[in-house]
Design an enzyme around this catalytic site. Structure first.
Site, mmCIF file in Angstrom:
data_model
loop_
_atom_site.group_PDB
_atom_site.id
_atom_site.type_symbol
_atom_site.label_atom_id
_atom_site.label_comp_id
_atom_site.label_asym_id
_atom_site.label_seq_id
_atom_site.Cartn_x
_atom_site.Cartn_y
_atom_site.Cartn_z
ATOM 1 N N ASP A 62 -1.734 0.883 3.802
ATOM 2 C CA ASP A 62 -1.875 -0.095 2.727
ATOM 3 C C ASP A 62 -3.238 -0.752 2.889
ATOM 4 O O ASP A 62 -3.572 -1.231 3.961
ATOM 5 C CB ASP A 62 -0.775 -1.148 2.801
ATOM 6 C CG ASP A 62 0.601 -0.572 2.516
ATOM 7 O OD1 ASP A 62 0.677 0.421 1.782
ATOM 8 O OD2 ASP A 62 1.591 -1.125 3.017
ATOM 9 N N ASP B 34 1.841 2.826 -4.188
ATOM 10 C CA ASP B 34 2.787 1.747 -4.485
ATOM 11 C C ASP B 34 2.605 1.243 -5.913
ATOM 12 O O ASP B 34 3.579 0.991 -6.627
ATOM 13 C CB ASP B 34 2.607 0.589 -3.507
ATOM 14 C CG ASP B 34 2.916 0.966 -2.073
ATOM 15 O OD1 ASP B 34 3.683 1.920 -1.848
ATOM 16 O OD2 ASP B 34 2.367 0.301 -1.167
#
Length: 77
Positions: A30, A44
């Site tokens: 991330d 995501d």
């Protein structure tokens, strides 16, 4: 919508399979940080956008080909 969901799922799955520490035990990377929002990645974002598109299509009774499904059509068959 379905393409976004599949693309996001495959992107996260590829990270899980091929990243360290070991195959099938990898970590999803991330890298987008907005400050007050949790850190996320492009996959995501695709998943969330795809789910929203599919949910809106379902709520508006839109079929896969883009046509509207009326209540009468569902009762007939």
């Amino acid at each position: 919508g379905l393409g976004l969901v599949l693309g996001g799922a495959i992107g996260n799955l590829i990270d899980r399979i091929f990243r360290d520490p070991a195959p099938l035990r990898g970590h999803v990377v991330d890298f987008i940080s907005v400050g007050w929002w949790p850190v996320f990645n492009v996959a995501d974002s695709c998943l969330v956008a795809g789910v929203i598109v599919v949910a809106v299509a379902v709520l508006r009774n839109i079929d896969f080909d883009g046509s509207r499904v009326s209540g009468k059509d569902e009762a007939d068959g």
